[in-house]
Write a protein that holds these residues in place. Structure first.
Motif, PDB file in Angstrom:
ATOM      1  N   LYS A  89       0.844  -1.197   0.000  1.00 44.99           N
ATOM      2  CA  LYS A  89       0.000   0.000   0.000  1.00 44.99           C
ATOM      3  C   LYS A  89       0.884   1.254   0.000  1.00 44.99           C
ATOM      4  O   LYS A  89       2.060   1.212   0.374  1.00 44.99           O
ATOM      5  CB  LYS A  89      -0.890  -0.005   1.252  1.00 44.99           C
ATOM      6  CG  LYS A  89      -1.904  -1.151   1.287  1.00 44.99           C
ATOM      7  CD  LYS A  89      -2.681  -1.123   2.591  1.00 44.99           C
ATOM      8  CE  LYS A  89      -3.639  -2.308   2.680  1.00 44.99           C
ATOM      9  NZ  LYS A  89      -4.343  -2.325   3.977  1.00 44.99           N
ATOM     10  N   ALA A  90       0.195   2.362  -0.392  1.00 43.79           N
ATOM     11  CA  ALA A  90       0.891   3.657  -0.347  1.00 43.79           C
ATOM     12  C   ALA A  90       1.208   3.979   1.104  1.00 43.79           C
ATOM     13  O   ALA A  90       0.448   3.591   2.001  1.00 43.79           O
ATOM     14  CB  ALA A  90       0.006   4.736  -0.967  1.00 43.79           C
ATOM     15  N   PRO A  91       2.295   4.682   1.416  1.00 43.28           N
ATOM     16  CA  PRO A  91       3.231   5.258   0.439  1.00 43.28           C
ATOM     17  C   PRO A  91       4.395   4.337   0.072  1.00 43.28           C
ATOM     18  O   PRO A  91       5.171   4.648  -0.822  1.00 43.28           O
ATOM     19  CB  PRO A  91       3.760   6.487   1.181  1.00 43.28           C
ATOM     20  CG  PRO A  91       3.762   6.067   2.625  1.00 43.28           C
ATOM     21  CD  PRO A  91       2.595   5.134   2.798  1.00 43.28           C
ATOM     22  N   LEU A  92       4.483   3.116   0.775  1.00 41.26           N
ATOM     23  CA  LEU A  92       5.669   2.292   0.543  1.00 41.26           C
ATOM     24  C   LEU A  92       5.651   1.579  -0.801  1.00 41.26           C
ATOM     25  O   LEU A  92       6.701   1.184  -1.308  1.00 41.26           O
ATOM     26  CB  LEU A  92       5.836   1.265   1.672  1.00 41.26           C
ATOM     27  CG  LEU A  92       6.179   1.824   3.063  1.00 41.26           C
ATOM     28  CD1 LEU A  92       6.516   0.709   4.035  1.00 41.26           C
ATOM     29  CD2 LEU A  92       7.361   2.789   2.997  1.00 41.26           C
ATOM     30  N   ARG A  93       4.442   1.380  -1.372  1.00 38.54           N
ATOM     31  CA  ARG A  93       4.362   0.676  -2.667  1.00 38.54           C
ATOM     32  C   ARG A  93       5.187   1.407  -3.742  1.00 38.54           C
ATOM     33  O   ARG A  93       5.884   0.790  -4.544  1.00 38.54           O
ATOM     34  CB  ARG A  93       2.897   0.542  -3.101  1.00 38.54           C
ATOM     35  CG  ARG A  93       2.697  -0.237  -4.397  1.00 38.54           C
ATOM     36  CD  ARG A  93       2.976  -1.717  -4.186  1.00 38.54           C
ATOM     37  NE  ARG A  93       3.440  -2.377  -5.394  1.00 38.54           N
ATOM     38  CZ  ARG A  93       3.508  -3.687  -5.549  1.00 38.54           C
ATOM     39  NH1 ARG A  93       3.144  -4.484  -4.550  1.00 38.54           N
ATOM     40  NH2 ARG A  93       3.953  -4.233  -6.656  1.00 38.54           N
ATOM     41  N   GLN A  94       5.081   2.719  -3.730  1.00 39.06           N
ATOM     42  CA  GLN A  94       5.830   3.537  -4.716  1.00 39.06           C
ATOM     43  C   GLN A  94       7.347   3.340  -4.527  1.00 39.06           C
ATOM     44  O   GLN A  94       8.092   3.226  -5.501  1.00 39.06           O
ATOM     45  CB  GLN A  94       5.471   5.021  -4.526  1.00 39.06           C
ATOM     46  CG  GLN A  94       6.063   5.931  -5.605  1.00 39.06           C
ATOM     47  CD  GLN A  94       5.787   7.406  -5.343  1.00 39.06           C
ATOM     48  OE1 GLN A  94       5.116   7.750  -4.363  1.00 39.06           O
ATOM     49  NE2 GLN A  94       6.286   8.261  -6.207  1.00 39.06           N
ATOM     50  N   LEU A  95       7.765   3.276  -3.251  1.00 27.83           N
ATOM     51  CA  LEU A  95       9.189   3.081  -2.940  1.00 27.83           C
ATOM     52  C   LEU A  95       9.642   1.683  -3.356  1.00 27.83           C
ATOM     53  O   LEU A  95      10.737   1.509  -3.900  1.00 27.83           O
ATOM     54  CB  LEU A  95       9.429   3.292  -1.430  1.00 27.83           C
ATOM     55  CG  LEU A  95      10.869   3.176  -0.925  1.00 27.83           C
ATOM     56  CD1 LEU A  95      11.788   4.156  -1.628  1.00 27.83           C
ATOM     57  CD2 LEU A  95      10.924   3.392   0.587  1.00 27.83           C
ATOM     58  N   LEU A  96       8.767   0.679  -3.123  1.00 26.79           N
ATOM     59  CA  LEU A  96       9.084  -0.703  -3.506  1.00 26.79           C
ATOM     60  C   LEU A  96       9.278  -0.820  -5.006  1.00 26.79           C
ATOM     61  O   LEU A  96      10.256  -1.406  -5.488  1.00 26.79           O
ATOM     62  CB  LEU A  96       7.962  -1.636  -3.022  1.00 26.79           C
ATOM     63  CG  LEU A  96       8.081  -3.101  -3.453  1.00 26.79           C
ATOM     64  CD1 LEU A  96       9.319  -3.757  -2.852  1.00 26.79           C
ATOM     65  CD2 LEU A  96       6.815  -3.884  -3.086  1.00 26.79           C
ATOM     66  N   ASP A  97       8.304  -0.274  -5.752  1.00 31.50           N
ATOM     67  CA  ASP A  97       8.404  -0.334  -7.223  1.00 31.50           C
ATOM     68  C   ASP A  97       9.682   0.346  -7.724  1.00 31.50           C
ATOM     69  O   ASP A  97      10.367  -0.157  -8.619  1.00 31.50           O
ATOM     70  CB  ASP A  97       7.176   0.337  -7.856  1.00 31.50           C
ATOM     71  CG  ASP A  97       5.882  -0.468  -7.606  1.00 31.50           C
ATOM     72  OD1 ASP A  97       6.007  -1.652  -7.220  1.00 31.50           O
ATOM     73  OD2 ASP A  97       4.799   0.110  -7.754  1.00 31.50           O
TER      74      ASP A  97
END
Length: 1001
Positions: free
Chosen positions: A921-929
């Motif tokens: 989930k956001a906000p970590l999903r953006q960092l993971l991608d």
């Protein structure tokens, strides 16, 4: 040897002396050694020597000296015989045959071949031996018409000079050569004809020195030590040519030889260079004249030129003969018109000749053993110089008004006496002082003045025909030294000649310092100093001097120290007058001249370069320092000296040295502080700050720190003053990080014992300075400004706003991160976050920059946003994704964000949910991608140029990538697809793909 050894079997046959000399055993030489010695002599001179010791030296061995002394001291113990020819004459034929046969029998192994050869020649009627009447006798002495001179081993002289020159001034060879020159002078004084012979041999070796050719080809100057030896060589030849009793044919022969040497290309030039300098326009030409280009070239002058010019000089002048032959020579009662110029108003004789030439005559008389004659001529020269000084004074009185209005003059002496090749002043001084020197027993002695112990002098009245003269040779020596060094003269050209001016001045001053100044000498000193101050353009201490005049700083320092106990007003007047350095004052800009030796005068085609300018400026500084030390406690004098320093000294580093000197003198450890001198130190320090503010100076930081220390010592008002006027003294960085920080430090408060209002005043000034500096240079000063304004809310807010305003401009990520960390430390996490976000937007971290210094700042910023809460983290992650492209850094951030729940900073009014954050989930999903993309991109980049030795490292990198890929639920499928793609794209790298299969399937 006479005391410890023995001299035996001494026999004198005619003019031949022989004997055996035994050396006693010593701990270092236990064996007793005996040597056979033979000496021939003629008219009180040893003409040849032989000794069994085989010693090779230009001086006699100890055994020859022992035998000679034995003959002098014990004449009654020496067997005396007639010359052998006289003894043989008394023998009949049978006796002669017996004599010869016994002689051959006694030495048959040595003399038999020679005896047979001579017998054969005598029995041959047409042999050469039978064409000559009589036979030689080595014991009979020379004919009255033959030359007789002391024994000199010419080959040995050549060998020794050659050896010393080959050592190039090392291993004490320069000292050895100087001692050979001293030996020549000793020979001349004893009127030994070998003096000129020995000098000829030395000169031949000097001319054969292979370095001369090398120096000429390379266009380089010879070493100073070597140059000084050549100078002494030239001066000795002048002495020999000016020998008042040499024969004309001898003089002609020497001149011929000197001309040959002088004509050689390699012969060193008088001014110490090989002609690469500018033509000597200042010295060679009259002022304001027009010239053709050819007239600028000057005649070639070698070290022998002055000696060669001596061919024109003779001693036959009747006036000169009367001067040197009588102490009581005075003007006749009825003078003819032509005689009036030959005497002064007291009737004392004058000698009106070019001064260095006249002094060369004195040196020649002194060197050739005519000390009384040398003294008489010296007195005549000094009387002439006095008259010249008086006339120059009168000329100046008529021109004074005009010269003072103009402030400059073209009048100058084109030939300086100090540094002159013939050392005229040194020659006169030595001649006079030698007549006053006492030996250990209190008697006057004649000496070379070469000993190490300081000489002791007494006043010896001048022998004169004038009944009212009460002068002594010692006071004359002081007077002529002061006249010579005070002579106003133009700086010569070339490094060597300029250096020689300084060196000769130092030599003369060291001799002057050996004089104990009694009342008579102090009166001489005062009188001459007044004349020098009033001398106008003819004196180096006159009111108006030529722009290119040799400075008087070193001389004035001596005069100041010598006069101070007796006449302080005169000593200060003189030293202050000498402080000037016109060549700089009329040409330098107002900027820094910390490197004066690189400076060339304003019109290079008109003036020569001053190679010794750096040294001269340091001497100027020494004079100022001497005055500051002496004037301690005298407010008026200190103020005058300060003005002189500020007017005349142009080098910041030297003014800084003076400031430091003044500070040390003003703050002694064992007594109270001198506030006036301390203020002088501060003013000089402030001048240095202004001079170096806009120029690069490697000592600048040291200078700033010193100034703050000095201002602190002066007191709180001085500190307030430099804080308020910082912009004229310091850069913004210096003002905040050094000046203000030190002014408000705990150490300063304790040092000055400040009360609360004073502390507040200093702090207020420091805050005002801090904000001004932050506005002017926010990049360098924002953090210092915040630190200085910590205790004042309004000032602190203003400093923070300046930092925020500058953040979008020219500040670097490093500067912003530093301020952000400071704000967190001060308890402003939200402000720290704002600054960290701005810093992040200035950063760009490439895929391969996994050791970048900003990584720690990035990790700290992410940790800060995570601790503040989910919203702050959500705001920072897009900035991180945009700025950071390094996979390992991104994966490190991602891991840290999933370890603990966000919002644990405890910000008032906020609550943490306590839940860990999901990478889906956001906000970590953006960092993971972004992290997975970074790993994919980095993998392809690394595989493009990978070598087998990096395969193992690459497999470990893929292992780290797998950890990140496996974070989401479908991660294992995504990683498997990624590996399959690699195998397909890079199937050519079989070995590597084999390793990939082994690890990842």
């Amino acid at each position: 040897l006479l005391d410890s050894g023995s001299v035996e079997n001494v026999l004198q046959v005619g003019f031949h002396l022989s004997g055996t000399v035994t050396e006693a055993a010593t701990p270092s030489e236990p064996a007793v050694t005996t040597y056979k010695v033979a000496i021939s002599f003629d008219r009180c001179k040893i003409t040849s020597v032989t000794c069994g010791c085989g010693n090779k030296d230009i001086f006699y061995c100890a055994h020859v000296v022992a035998l000679s002394l034995y003959r002098i001291r014990k004449p009654d113990q020496v067997k005396l015989r007639l010359p052998i020819s006289e003894t043989l004459f008394q023998m009949n034929r049978d006796q002669l045959q017996k004599f010869i046969q016994y002689l051959i029998t006694a030495h048959h192994t040595e003399v038999l071949p020679t005896a047979q050869k001579l017998a054969d020649e005598i029995l041959s009627s047409n042999s050469e031996i039978n064409q000559v009447h009589g036979a030689p006798d080595p014991t009979a002495g020379a004919s009255i018409d033959d030359e007789n001179c002391w024994h000199l081993d010419e080959e040995q002289v050549k060998e020794q000079v050659k050896l010393f020159l080959s050592q190039g001034g090392y291993y004490g060879s320069g000292k050895q050569l100087n001692s050979m020159f001293a030996k020549v002078r000793e020979m001349l004084r004893m009127r030994d004809s070998n003096g000129a012979r020995m000098l000829t041999l030395i000169t031949e070796q000097f001319m054969a020195d292979p370095r001369l050719t090398l120096w000429r080809q390379q266009g380089t100057s010879m070493t100073d030590k070597c140059r000084q030896l050549w100078d002494e060589l030239g001066a000795l030849w002048v002495c020999i040519i000016l020998n008042p009793h040499c024969k004309l044919e001898e003089k002609s022969c020497w001149l011929q030889q000197l001309q040959k040497w002088s004509d050689l290309d390699v012969c060193p030039l008088e001014d110490g260079n090989y002609g690469h300098e500018l033509p000597n326009i200042t010295n060679a030409l009259p002022q304001n004249a027009s010239h053709s280009p050819d007239s600028l070239s000057r005649p070639r002058r070698t070290v022998f030129t002055r000696a060669i010019e001596g061919r024109e000089l003779h001693w036959q002048d009747s006036h000169l003969q009367r001067i040197i032959s009588s102490d009581i020579y005075t003007a006749p009662a009825c003078q003819q018109e032509s005689e009036r110029l030959l005497f002064n108003s007291q009737g004392q004789p004058l000698w009106l000749e070019h001064v260095p030439t006249a002094c060369a005559r004195v040196d020649a008389l002194r060197s050739h053993g005519y000390p009384k004659e040398a003294l008489r001529l010296t007195v005549a020269i000094i009387n002439t110089l006095r008259l010249q000084q008086q006339r120059q004074l009168e000329i100046y009185k008529h021109q004074k008004k005009e010269l003072l209005q103009r402030g400059t003059t073209t009048i100058t002496n084109l030939e300086g006496w100090v540094g002159h090749p013939l050392d005229p002043i040194g020659c006169l001084f030595l001649t006079l002082t030698e007549a006053c020197r006492l030996n250990d027993d209190g008697y006057l002695e004649v000496s070379d003045m070469n000993e190490s112990r300081p000489p002791v002098y007494q006043h010896v009245p001048v022998a004169t025909g004038c009944p009212n003269s009460h002068e002594s040779y010692l006071s004359l020596a002081l007077e002529v030294a002061l006249m010579g060094m005070g002579q106003q003269r133009v700086m010569p050209e070339g490094l060597y000649t300029q250096d020689k001016v300084c060196r000769n001045e130092e030599q003369l001053l060291s001799r002057l310092q050996e004089l104990q100044l009694d009342d008579e000498l102090v009166r001489t000193l005062q009188k001459q100093c007044i004349l020098l101050l009033e001398g106008g353009p003819f004196s180096g201490l006159g009111e108006v001097i030529h722009r290119e005049s040799v400075p008087m700083h070193t001389f004035a320092k001596y005069l100041f120290s010598a006069l101070l106990p007796h006449d302080p007003d005169l000593s200060y007047k003189l030293a202050l007058r000498a402080m000037r350095l016109p060549v700089l004052e009329n040409s330098t800009s107002t900027g820094d001249t910390s490197h004066p030796h690189h400076m060339v005068s304003v019109v290079p085609s008109r003036y020569p370069r001053w190679f010794t300018l750096g040294h001269l400026e340091s001497q100027q500084c020494e004079l100022a320092s001497t005055m500051l030390t002496a004037a301690k406690g005298d407010t008026l004098r200190l103020r005058t000296i300060l003005e002189a320093i500020q007017k005349h000294i142009h080098s910041s580093s030297l003014i800084f040295k003076l400031a430091q000197d003044a500070f040390k003198i003003a703050t002694p450890t064992d007594s109270s502080t001198d506030s006036t001198l301390l203020n002088v130190a501060l003013e000089l320090g402030l001048q240095v700050m202004r001079m170096t503010l806009s120029t690069l100076n490697w000592r600048r930081r040291e200078m700033v720190r010193w100034l703050v220390t000095c201002a602190t010592e002066v007191g709180v008002r001085a500190l307030v003053s430099i804080l308020q006027s910082w912009y004229t003294l310091f850069t913004p960085t210096e003002a905040t990080s050094i000046v203000a920080a030190t002014a408000v430090s705990h150490t300063t408060i304790l040092r000055l014992s400040l009360d609360y209002p004073q502390r507040e005043e200093l702090a207020s000034c420091a805050r005002t300075l801090a904000l001004q500096c932050a506005m002017k240079d926010p990049q360098s000063c924002a953090l210092s400004a915040l630190t200085l304004c910590e205790k004042d809310h309004i000032a602190f807010e203003a400093a923070y706003q300046i930092a925020i305003d500058a953040a979008t401009g020219g500040m670097t990520h490093s500067q912003l991160f530093t301020i952000a960390r400071y704000m967190e430390l001060r308890g402003y996490p939200l402000r720290a976050f704002k600054l960290a976000s701005l810093a992040m937007s200035h950063l760009n971290l490439a895929y391969n920059q996994d050791t970048h210094p900003a990584i720690n700042d990035v990790l700290w910023a992410c940790a800060l946003s995570h601790s503040l809460g989910k919203n702050e983290l959500a705001a920072l992650i897009p900035l991180v994704v945009k700025s950071v492209h390094c996979a390992t850094v991104l994966s490190d951030i991602l891991r840290r964000c999933t370890v603990t729940a966000p919002g644990l900073a405890g910000i008032p009014g906020r609550r943490s949910s306590g839940k860990l954050m999901s990478t889906d989930k956001a906000p970590l999903r953006q960092l993971l991608d972004a992290t997975i993309n970074a790993y994919i991109n980095t993998t392809h980049s690394r595989l493009t140029h990978i070598s087998p030795r990096h395969y193992g490292e690459f497999i470990e990198f893929l292992s780290k990538a797998r950890e990140t890929f496996l974070l989401p639920q479908d991660g294992h499928l995504q990683f498997a697809q990624f590996i399959d793609n690699l195998k397909q794209i890079y199937k050519g790298k079989k070995k590597l793909m084999l390793l990939v299969r082994e690890r990842f399937g």
